[in-house]
Design a protein around this motif. Sequence first.
Motif, PDB file in Angstrom:
ATOM      1  N   GLU A  28      18.198 -17.883 -36.591  1.00 59.63           N
ATOM      2  CA  GLU A  28      17.467 -17.516 -37.803  1.00 59.63           C
ATOM      3  C   GLU A  28      17.825 -18.501 -38.926  1.00 59.63           C
ATOM      4  N   VAL A  29      19.084 -18.889 -39.001  1.00 63.70           N
ATOM      5  CA  VAL A  29      19.499 -19.870 -40.010  1.00 63.70           C
ATOM      6  C   VAL A  29      18.801 -21.200 -39.755  1.00 63.70           C
ATOM      7  N   ALA A  30      18.837 -21.669 -38.507  1.00 64.26           N
ATOM      8  CA  ALA A  30      18.244 -22.976 -38.186  1.00 64.26           C
ATOM      9  C   ALA A  30      16.750 -22.985 -38.489  1.00 64.26           C
ATOM     10  N   ALA A  31      16.086 -21.841 -38.261  1.00 63.90           N
ATOM     11  CA  ALA A  31      14.637 -21.805 -38.436  1.00 63.90           C
ATOM     12  C   ALA A  31      14.217 -21.589 -39.878  1.00 63.90           C
ATOM     13  N   GLU A  32      15.004 -20.851 -40.636  1.00 62.62           N
ATOM     14  CA  GLU A  32      14.545 -20.446 -41.972  1.00 62.62           C
ATOM     15  C   GLU A  32      15.084 -21.317 -43.108  1.00 62.62           C
ATOM     16  N   PHE A  33      16.063 -22.163 -42.832  1.00 62.88           N
ATOM     17  CA  PHE A  33      16.623 -22.972 -43.923  1.00 62.88           C
ATOM     18  C   PHE A  33      16.373 -24.453 -43.680  1.00 62.88           C
ATOM     19  N   GLU A  34      16.285 -25.184 -44.785  1.00 62.41           N
ATOM     20  CA  GLU A  34      16.030 -26.617 -44.658  1.00 62.41           C
ATOM     21  C   GLU A  34      17.304 -27.409 -44.457  1.00 62.41           C
ATOM     22  N   ARG A  35      18.388 -27.030 -45.157  1.00 65.35           N
ATOM     23  CA  ARG A  35      19.617 -27.806 -45.061  1.00 65.35           C
ATOM     24  C   ARG A  35      20.827 -26.896 -44.846  1.00 65.35           C
ATOM     25  N   PRO A  36      20.920 -26.312 -43.660  1.00 62.36           N
ATOM     26  CA  PRO A  36      22.086 -25.468 -43.399  1.00 62.36           C
ATOM     27  C   PRO A  36      23.319 -26.284 -43.017  1.00 62.36           C
ATOM     28  N   ALA A  37      24.471 -25.667 -43.105  1.00 61.14           N
ATOM     29  CA  ALA A  37      25.721 -26.290 -42.655  1.00 61.14           C
ATOM     30  C   ALA A  37      26.564 -25.226 -41.980  1.00 61.14           C
ATOM     31  N   LEU A  38      27.462 -25.672 -41.120  1.00 63.72           N
ATOM     32  CA  LEU A  38      28.340 -24.743 -40.420  1.00 63.72           C
ATOM     33  C   LEU A  38      29.768 -24.992 -40.890  1.00 63.72           C
ATOM     34  N   LEU A  39      30.401 -23.958 -41.433  1.00 60.68           N
ATOM     35  CA  LEU A  39      31.766 -24.128 -41.928  1.00 60.68           C
ATOM     36  C   LEU A  39      32.719 -24.102 -40.735  1.00 60.68           C
ATOM     37  N   PHE A  40      33.406 -25.214 -40.528  1.00 63.11           N
ATOM     38  CA  PHE A  40      34.280 -25.323 -39.355  1.00 63.11           C
ATOM     39  C   PHE A  40      35.672 -25.749 -39.776  1.00 63.11           C
ATOM     40  N   SER A  41      36.637 -24.861 -39.564  1.00 64.25           N
ATOM     41  CA  SER A  41      38.002 -25.163 -39.978  1.00 64.25           C
ATOM     42  C   SER A  41      38.889 -25.526 -38.802  1.00 64.25           C
ATOM     43  N   GLY A  42      38.487 -25.133 -37.599  1.00 63.62           N
ATOM     44  CA  GLY A  42      39.377 -25.312 -36.456  1.00 63.62           C
ATOM     45  C   GLY A  42      40.177 -24.052 -36.158  1.00 63.62           C
ATOM     46  N   GLY A  43      39.992 -23.008 -36.974  1.00 66.89           N
ATOM     47  CA  GLY A  43      40.640 -21.719 -36.707  1.00 66.89           C
ATOM     48  C   GLY A  43      39.896 -20.983 -35.594  1.00 66.89           C
ATOM     49  N   LYS A  44      40.491 -19.884 -35.100  1.00 67.60           N
ATOM     50  CA  LYS A  44      39.933 -19.217 -33.922  1.00 67.60           C
ATOM     51  C   LYS A  44      38.523 -18.678 -34.131  1.00 67.60           C
ATOM     52  N   ASP A  45      38.253 -18.171 -35.362  1.00 66.97           N
ATOM     53  CA  ASP A  45      36.929 -17.611 -35.607  1.00 66.97           C
ATOM     54  C   ASP A  45      35.874 -18.715 -35.597  1.00 66.97           C
TER      55      ASP A  45
END
Lengths: 306, 440
Positions: A28-45
């Motif tokens: 839904e994010v990929a389809a509905e937004f123009e410039r999404p980003a994924l917050l990636f820290s390297g933590g387990k979640d």
Amino acid sequence: MSPIPEKKNYHIDHLQYLETEAIHVMREVAAEFERPALLFSGGKDSICLLRLAEKAFRPAAIPMPFLNIDTGHHFPELNEFRDRRAAELGAKLVVRRVEDAIAKGIAVPSPGEVSRNRLQIPTLLAAIEEFQFDCCIGGARRDEEKARAKERFFSFRDAFGQWDPKNQRPEIWNLYNTRVNQGESMRAFPLSNWTEMDVWEYVRREKLEVPNIYFSHKRCCVRRGGQWLPVNHLVPPKPNEEVQELVVRVRTIGDIISTGCVESPAETIDDILAEIAAARVTERGSRADDKSSEAAMEDRKKAGYF
Amino acid sequence: MSLSTIEHPVDLLRFNTCGSVDDGKSTLIGRLLYDSKSLMEDQIAALKRSADITGGGKINLANLTDGLRAEREQGITIDVAYRYFATPKRKFIIADTPGHVQYTRNMVTGASSANLSIVLVDARQGVIEQSRRHTSIASLLRIPHLIVAVNKMDLVEWSQERFREIRDEFEKFLPRLNIKDVRFIPISALDGDNVVRPSKHMPWYEGPTLLDHLEAVHIGSDWNLEGFRLPVQWVNRPENPSDPTLHDFRGFSGQIAGGVVRVGQRVIHLPSLLCSRVKAIHGSDGEVEEAFCPQSVTVVLEDDLDISRGDMLADLESAPGLSSEFHAKICWMHQRPLVPGRRYLLKHTTQTVQAMVTGIENRLSFTDLERIPAPSELALNDIGEIHLKTAKPLYFDGYANNRLTGSFILIEQGTNATAAAGMLFPPNELVKPEYDDFAI
């Protein structure tokens, strides 16, 4: 003629349910937004988040860059892991540093402020503005903390990045209202319904690699504020404190100055799962940043935190 | 009823709690967590700390769920709070939904995905308008199981007679609603009677405790496995793939909203009404021969059809309805009332279209559950039936048959506020393939 389904095993277990729910949110994010980003820290979640993103979009590549706010107080193991995983996936990794934000006057520390917790908020908001991100996917879970327990899958943020808990959009069925006006943005939390246990069960089922500090290792610690803090250049022992070498692991990873270690012999994912099942303290019980007051997380989120 | 209900009760039960302001919902959840040992030492320590400061030493279990500052200050629950706990028998997701009239929209939020609802009634007050409102919403959303927890039994001297009075009052209006399974349990959340442990004070009650019932109640999945529906969420076209076999890859990703799909099956594409066959199904763990609701998949077809987000792939034999005029029940959630003639954005499955409300047929009165015909408007928290028209046709089912393809939301343009939750009546006309000879 389409065949009539036989009475067979059309059943998904709870992890598969959480997985399909999370994949639906990601698409839904990929389809509905123009410039999404994924917050990636390297933590387990965020490691689980990454696997879900791979599954949501393959055989295509994950159609958004990764963003990480580096407080400068990260565990070095975590940053190494973050950089390596992003490179393996061929993803674009954007890192914005609190130090740079301080130098530019974007983040202003109060006199004597050591923690980078508050300062990562303006740094994140500046990164969102710099790249015009209209949605950031984060790995926050509702079971972590009671302000987070009130979060939606799609959390609306005004032009200042603020969360207004009293004025959230109702979220009904799986029909997410993702609409934002210019300058406003959204945070999306695909793992909303996951618990700490679910995350580790998923790590086990998917055979995901996690940073080694989640497993037991020897580390020099001091006892402070009721928890074992790792000794390092940012956390030197005070004169009255006794440095002890203990067999520990971290249960949740925040900044190196506020993440307590727990004494643990857990060497495998199974050990960790057994430990959590028997645990009598919550995950964030080892995070000094959440202990500062009853409303610590609520206040940070209102200011623009994840 | 879906086929999976026969063999497999859910291992993850989602329920919501609702009731009026002081019925003790948060206390009940606190009690469930506390007595089922789902609370951790640091949470109990935090409770004790705030008890010493504000509560004169008495632990307030409501503070566990009332996470926002304003909630603790006012002693109320403002927003839906989600809680998670597990017993050896089941995992649970609780949506604690507020009882204030002005926050009823949050109850709809919390209840829309629930398998079961708990309506709390204060034993002293008995059935009030809020009880009827909450029970009606549960019925409207088609939540199949209801528990009426008659709370504060300690304040009516554990009276069986009082419990029976309340049950009789409920049973007077239940036949008008669509709830299959209702159970009445007398409890005291404050002291824990019949929540996790059986009550010593009410030997006349022989039924299960609340937790026993939650663990044992047979609840199948509510997914419809009868007509295949895949609302296309995202078109998967790898850009510059390193694997040359992927250059022409074109897959249609989405969460299956109904039925089962198999490789080789003929499907119809909406809105084009063209047919094709399923060439491959990519599931979350690789290619599969078949997939079912609610799995998330990527489907590849034999033929090169022009398909984009908002379209649907569906079963030929059991096709959905197709229309741009609708009759629906809605729960209005916006401060600005709904008046006929107003335009909104309507989001249904994966498409968002312009919509106009052409008329309001009736409004539900919560005092007697009668339908008041032709009201001039629907105000915040009203439930009623409306007629609407969309700029593009929708492919849909009646909500009673399929929650996912029978539901929609209305969005106010400009503010982007979610203004209504809607449930469609069954279609008058079903989709028919126009070019039946197109496909092999």
